[in-house]
Design a protein around this motif. Structure first.
Motif, PDB file in Angstrom:
ATOM      1  N   SER A   6     -39.890  30.854  -6.321  1.00  0.00           N
ATOM      2  CA  SER A   6     -38.791  30.112  -6.062  1.00  0.00           C
ATOM      3  C   SER A   6     -38.185  31.709  -6.576  1.00  0.00           C
ATOM      4  O   SER A   6     -37.319  32.339  -5.299  1.00  0.00           O
ATOM      5  N   SER A   7     -38.328  33.504  -7.383  1.00  0.00           N
ATOM      6  CA  SER A   7     -37.487  34.537  -6.376  1.00  0.00           C
ATOM      7  C   SER A   7     -38.204  34.618  -5.120  1.00  0.00           C
ATOM      8  O   SER A   7     -37.107  35.258  -4.550  1.00  0.00           O
ATOM      9  N   LEU A   8     -39.590  34.159  -5.249  1.00  0.00           N
ATOM     10  CA  LEU A   8     -40.135  35.331  -3.509  1.00  0.00           C
ATOM     11  C   LEU A   8     -38.996  34.713  -2.359  1.00  0.00           C
ATOM     12  O   LEU A   8     -38.901  35.229  -1.597  1.00  0.00           O
ATOM     13  N   VAL A   9     -38.852  33.255  -2.766  1.00  0.00           N
ATOM     14  CA  VAL A   9     -37.950  32.695  -1.367  1.00  0.00           C
ATOM     15  C   VAL A   9     -36.906  32.938  -1.531  1.00  0.00           C
ATOM     16  O   VAL A   9     -36.201  33.589  -0.621  1.00  0.00           O
ATOM     17  N   LEU A  10     -35.801  32.890  -3.024  1.00  0.00           N
ATOM     18  CA  LEU A  10     -34.193  33.422  -2.406  1.00  0.00           C
ATOM     19  C   LEU A  10     -34.633  34.902  -1.837  1.00  0.00           C
ATOM     20  O   LEU A  10     -33.798  35.399  -2.038  1.00  0.00           O
ATOM     21  N   TRP A  11     -35.822  35.696  -2.252  1.00  0.00           N
ATOM     22  CA  TRP A  11     -35.436  37.562  -2.106  1.00  0.00           C
ATOM     23  C   TRP A  11     -35.414  36.996  -0.687  1.00  0.00           C
ATOM     24  O   TRP A  11     -35.027  37.639  -0.400  1.00  0.00           O
ATOM     25  N   LYS A  33     -22.705  32.312  -2.036  1.00  0.00           N
ATOM     26  CA  LYS A  33     -21.623  31.982  -2.905  1.00  0.00           C
ATOM     27  C   LYS A  33     -21.922  30.809  -3.777  1.00  0.00           C
ATOM     28  O   LYS A  33     -22.049  30.151  -4.510  1.00  0.00           O
ATOM     29  N   GLN A  34     -21.637  29.759  -2.447  1.00  0.00           N
ATOM     30  CA  GLN A  34     -21.649  27.739  -2.917  1.00  0.00           C
ATOM     31  C   GLN A  34     -23.130  28.003  -3.490  1.00  0.00           C
ATOM     32  O   GLN A  34     -23.748  27.012  -4.513  1.00  0.00           O
ATOM     33  N   VAL A  35     -25.100  28.480  -3.060  1.00  0.00           N
ATOM     34  CA  VAL A  35     -25.770  28.301  -3.742  1.00  0.00           C
ATOM     35  C   VAL A  35     -25.567  28.826  -5.501  1.00  0.00           C
ATOM     36  O   VAL A  35     -26.501  28.361  -6.029  1.00  0.00           O
ATOM     37  N   ARG A  36     -25.303  29.885  -4.853  1.00  0.00           N
ATOM     38  CA  ARG A  36     -25.600  30.770  -6.045  1.00  0.00           C
ATOM     39  C   ARG A  36     -24.786  30.159  -7.090  1.00  0.00           C
ATOM     40  O   ARG A  36     -24.853  29.651  -8.419  1.00  0.00           O
ATOM     41  N   LEU A  37     -23.945  29.579  -6.869  1.00  0.00           N
ATOM     42  CA  LEU A  37     -22.931  28.333  -8.365  1.00  0.00           C
ATOM     43  C   LEU A  37     -23.627  26.837  -8.243  1.00  0.00           C
ATOM     44  O   LEU A  37     -23.712  27.405  -9.568  1.00  0.00           O
ATOM     45  N   ASN A  38     -24.167  26.596  -7.114  1.00  0.00           N
ATOM     46  CA  ASN A  38     -24.661  26.128  -8.064  1.00  0.00           C
ATOM     47  C   ASN A  38     -25.948  25.776  -8.325  1.00  0.00           C
ATOM     48  O   ASN A  38     -26.275  25.025  -9.957  1.00  0.00           O
ATOM     49  N   ILE A  39     -26.806  26.887  -8.235  1.00  0.00           N
ATOM     50  CA  ILE A  39     -28.559  27.067  -9.178  1.00  0.00           C
ATOM     51  C   ILE A  39     -27.106  27.209 -10.988  1.00  0.00           C
ATOM     52  O   ILE A  39     -28.177  27.387 -11.968  1.00  0.00           O
ATOM     53  N   GLN A  40     -26.464  28.328 -10.666  1.00  0.00           N
ATOM     54  CA  GLN A  40     -25.547  28.675 -12.242  1.00  0.00           C
ATOM     55  C   GLN A  40     -24.975  27.480 -13.230  1.00  0.00           C
ATOM     56  O   GLN A  40     -25.482  27.210 -13.701  1.00  0.00           O
ATOM     57  N   ALA A  41     -24.931  26.529 -12.429  1.00  0.00           N
ATOM     58  CA  ALA A  41     -24.535  25.278 -12.547  1.00  0.00           C
ATOM     59  C   ALA A  41     -25.275  24.173 -13.628  1.00  0.00           C
ATOM     60  O   ALA A  41     -25.610  24.100 -14.408  1.00  0.00           O
ATOM     61  N   ALA A  73     -41.608  26.804  -4.890  1.00  0.00           N
ATOM     62  CA  ALA A  73     -41.772  27.706  -3.577  1.00  0.00           C
ATOM     63  C   ALA A  73     -41.040  26.576  -2.694  1.00  0.00           C
ATOM     64  O   ALA A  73     -39.332  26.495  -1.969  1.00  0.00           O
ATOM     65  N   ALA A  74     -40.989  25.428  -2.380  1.00  0.00           N
ATOM     66  CA  ALA A  74     -40.990  24.256  -2.062  1.00  0.00           C
ATOM     67  C   ALA A  74     -39.100  23.894  -2.926  1.00  0.00           C
ATOM     68  O   ALA A  74     -38.223  23.160  -2.153  1.00  0.00           O
ATOM     69  N   GLY A  75     -38.744  23.722  -3.300  1.00  0.00           N
ATOM     70  CA  GLY A  75     -37.905  23.337  -4.675  1.00  0.00           C
ATOM     71  C   GLY A  75     -37.089  24.498  -3.869  1.00  0.00           C
ATOM     72  O   GLY A  75     -35.580  24.293  -3.997  1.00  0.00           O
ATOM     73  N   ALA A  76     -36.933  26.025  -4.176  1.00  0.00           N
ATOM     74  CA  ALA A  76     -36.362  26.884  -3.674  1.00  0.00           C
ATOM     75  C   ALA A  76     -35.782  26.729  -2.833  1.00  0.00           C
ATOM     76  O   ALA A  76     -34.481  26.925  -2.528  1.00  0.00           O
ATOM     77  N   PHE A  77     -36.519  26.161  -1.824  1.00  0.00           N
ATOM     78  CA  PHE A  77     -36.383  26.283  -0.215  1.00  0.00           C
ATOM     79  C   PHE A  77     -35.330  24.937   0.160  1.00  0.00           C
ATOM     80  O   PHE A  77     -33.924  24.622   0.652  1.00  0.00           O
ATOM     81  N   ALA A  78     -35.630  24.114  -0.885  1.00  0.00           N
ATOM     82  CA  ALA A  78     -34.001  22.956  -1.434  1.00  0.00           C
ATOM     83  C   ALA A  78     -33.409  23.164  -1.738  1.00  0.00           C
ATOM     84  O   ALA A  78     -32.370  22.978  -1.115  1.00  0.00           O
ATOM     85  N   ALA A  79     -33.284  24.336  -2.467  1.00  0.00           N
ATOM     86  CA  ALA A  79     -31.716  24.633  -3.374  1.00  0.00           C
ATOM     87  C   ALA A  79     -31.494  25.416  -2.405  1.00  0.00           C
ATOM     88  O   ALA A  79     -29.962  25.288  -1.998  1.00  0.00           O
ATOM     89  N   VAL A  80     -31.928  26.228  -1.268  1.00  0.00           N
ATOM     90  CA  VAL A  80     -30.754  27.307  -0.351  1.00  0.00           C
ATOM     91  C   VAL A  80     -30.564  26.628   1.099  1.00  0.00           C
ATOM     92  O   VAL A  80     -29.975  26.665   1.913  1.00  0.00           O
ATOM     93  N   SER A  81     -31.334  24.983   1.158  1.00  0.00           N
ATOM     94  CA  SER A  81     -31.201  24.848   2.816  1.00  0.00           C
ATOM     95  C   SER A  81     -30.148  24.200   2.286  1.00  0.00           C
ATOM     96  O   SER A  81     -29.545  23.046   1.516  1.00  0.00           O
ATOM     97  N   PRO A  82     -28.819  24.217   3.920  1.00  0.00           N
ATOM     98  CA  PRO A  82     -27.604  22.421   3.938  1.00  0.00           C
ATOM     99  C   PRO A  82     -28.453  21.597   4.058  1.00  0.00           C
ATOM    100  O   PRO A  82     -26.927  20.629   3.483  1.00  0.00           O
ATOM    101  N   ARG A  83     -29.568  21.331   4.836  1.00  0.00           N
ATOM    102  CA  ARG A  83     -29.540  20.162   4.941  1.00  0.00           C
ATOM    103  C   ARG A  83     -30.535  19.273   4.219  1.00  0.00           C
ATOM    104  O   ARG A  83     -31.338  18.433   3.884  1.00  0.00           O
ATOM    105  N   LEU A  84     -31.488  20.065   3.494  1.00  0.00           N
ATOM    106  CA  LEU A  84     -32.544  19.509   2.625  1.00  0.00           C
ATOM    107  C   LEU A  84     -31.476  18.537   0.470  1.00  0.00           C
ATOM    108  O   LEU A  84     -31.023  19.346   0.506  1.00  0.00           O
ATOM    109  N   SER A  85     -32.080  17.519   0.005  1.00  0.00           N
ATOM    110  CA  SER A  85     -31.593  17.925  -1.058  1.00  0.00           C
ATOM    111  C   SER A  85     -32.881  18.106  -2.603  1.00  0.00           C
ATOM    112  O   SER A  85     -33.857  17.818  -2.162  1.00  0.00           O
ATOM    113  N   VAL A  86     -32.528  19.078  -3.242  1.00  0.00           N
ATOM    114  CA  VAL A  86     -33.055  20.030  -4.368  1.00  0.00           C
ATOM    115  C   VAL A  86     -33.699  18.672  -4.992  1.00  0.00           C
ATOM    116  O   VAL A  86     -34.813  18.771  -5.774  1.00  0.00           O
ATOM    117  N   ALA A  87     -32.721  16.982  -5.442  1.00  0.00           N
ATOM    118  CA  ALA A  87     -33.726  16.510  -6.295  1.00  0.00           C
ATOM    119  C   ALA A  87     -34.440  16.148  -5.914  1.00  0.00           C
ATOM    120  O   ALA A  87     -35.497  15.811  -7.052  1.00  0.00           O
TER     121      ALA A  87
END
Length: 382
Positions: free
Chosen positions: A227-232, A46-54, A166-180
């Motif tokens: 990114s779509s593949l990692v999210l899926w 839920k939080q990842v979806r909100l972050n990506i949408q923002a 793929a690296a960007g998507a993993f960073a977006a969903v991981s609680p311990r990685l910074s997507v920046a």
């Protein structure tokens, strides 16, 4: 004592207890278990979806930061400075809308798709316009190697973009990685080629401008697909159970992107094959010329290739004592490899005689021919 604190394990240690080492070992084991729990945190979908949408929204921050990144990248390209071009990634924010498009395809959220596409399109137009303006303002500056380096997209660029997405998507969903951290790396694959394309368009180099834009477009598609593949894979799936749990569901929802990606892959593979053949041809020609002309204290400085309609002119600049004869050049021409189109290669020499100038008479150093040749060649390669 708070409720959470009541559940935490507590160890009371007596400094005078001879079993102190046992307690220390037990503390280390508890810390290790806490680290494992921290590392195994589940994805907060839920939080990842909100972050990506923002991040996919067309905010002021998005446009300001990307405009600054385009200016930095533009001057880095014009100054032929790799360090400045890389520095542009520190402020760019192009990953957000692409991640939004990836999530929209996976979750079948078409409102989010329209929003992310709009943000990405506006960002691309802004960056491209800045490139054109900078090209017009600094029209007198030459086209640098950094700019031309982005006009020859190949499959290698495609693979880099897939890994970056793929690296960007993993960073977006991981609680311990910074997507920046990954986001800025992905931005380097988007902002510099867009700015380079704008600069080249301002200089009237339409073919090179189109190739630079193709590189940026390829990177966008590749980043979105990976990114779509990692999210899926990580569980971001909405829809019927049959569609969600089937790989065909992923293919169906990303069919347009996958078709475009396949077309780009075929074209870029063709470019890569051409590039390899060109490098092999030029390397072979340089070796043939070197074997024939690096004699009599002569040193080859530069070899340039000028392809024509029915032949290729090979221009070589030579420094030395004795220029090659017409007969030697004619003999070399009969031995040179044909170009990529099967046309003959013809050698043209620009000879630069070497003259020794000194302020007063000095005793000559007597060297045999082999020593003199090695000395000249060694000096020319330094």
């Amino acid at each position: 004592m708070k409720k959470k604190e009541q559940n935490l394990p507590t160890i009371i240690i007596d400094e005078h207890n001879p079993d102190q080492n046992k307690y220390e070992l037990l503390k280390e084991k508890l810390r290790y278990k806490q680290a494992l729990r921290e590392n195994s945190k589940k994805i907060d979908h839920k939080q990842v979806r909100l972050n990506i949408q923002a991040d996919a929204l067309p905010s002021k921050t998005f446009f300001i930061m990307n405009a600054l990144a385009a200016i930095i990248a533009g001057y880095g390209l014009l100054a032929d400075s790799t360090a400045v071009v890389i520095g542009a990634m520190l402020v760019a924010m192009m990953l957000g809308p692409i991640s939004g498009i990836a999530l929209a395809f996976i979750d079948a959220r078409w409102i989010l798709l329209r929003t992310a596409l709009s943000t990405l399109s506006l960002g691309v137009m802004m960056i491209y316009s800045i490139g054109i303006i900078m090209g017009l303002i600094h029209f007198d500056l030459p086209i640098t190697h950094e700019i031309l380096a982005r006009t020859k997209p190949t499959t290698i660029d495609l693979m880099i973009a897939l890994a970056g997405g793929a690296a960007g998507a993993f960073a977006a969903v991981s609680p311990r990685l910074s997507v920046a951290v990954v986001g800025v790396a992905v931005a380097t694959a988007l902002v510099p080629p867009l700015v380079a394309s704008g600069i080249l368009l301002a200089h009237g180099q339409l073919q090179n401008s189109a190739n630079a834009f193709l590189l940026a477009f390829t990177n966008m598609i590749a980043i979105q697909v990976s990114s779509s593949l990692v999210l899926w894979i990580t569980g971001f799936r909405r829809g019927s159970d049959e569609e969600v749990n089937s790989i065909w569901g992923f293919i169906k929802r990303n069919s347009i992107s996958l078709i475009i990606l396949m077309i780009l892959a075929i074209y870029l593979t063709f470019n890569l094959i051409q590039s390899i053949h060109k490098q092999l041809y030029e390397t072979q020609i340089k070796q043939q010329i070197s074997q024939s002309l690096n004699v009599n204290n002569n040193v080859i400085d530069i070899v340039q290739f000028d392809p024509r309609e029915n032949f290729t002119v090979v221009r070589a600049s030579i420094r030395g004592d004795l220029p090659p004869t017409y007969a030697e050049i004619e003999k070399i021409n009969t031995q040179l490899a044909t170009d990529r189109n099967g046309h003959p290669s013809y050698l043209q020499i620009r000879f630069i005689p070497i003259q020794i100038i000194q302020s007063r008479a000095l005793h000559s150093v007597h060297l045999n021919d082999q020593e003199a040749q090695e000395l000249a060649i060694g000096t020319g390669n330094e």
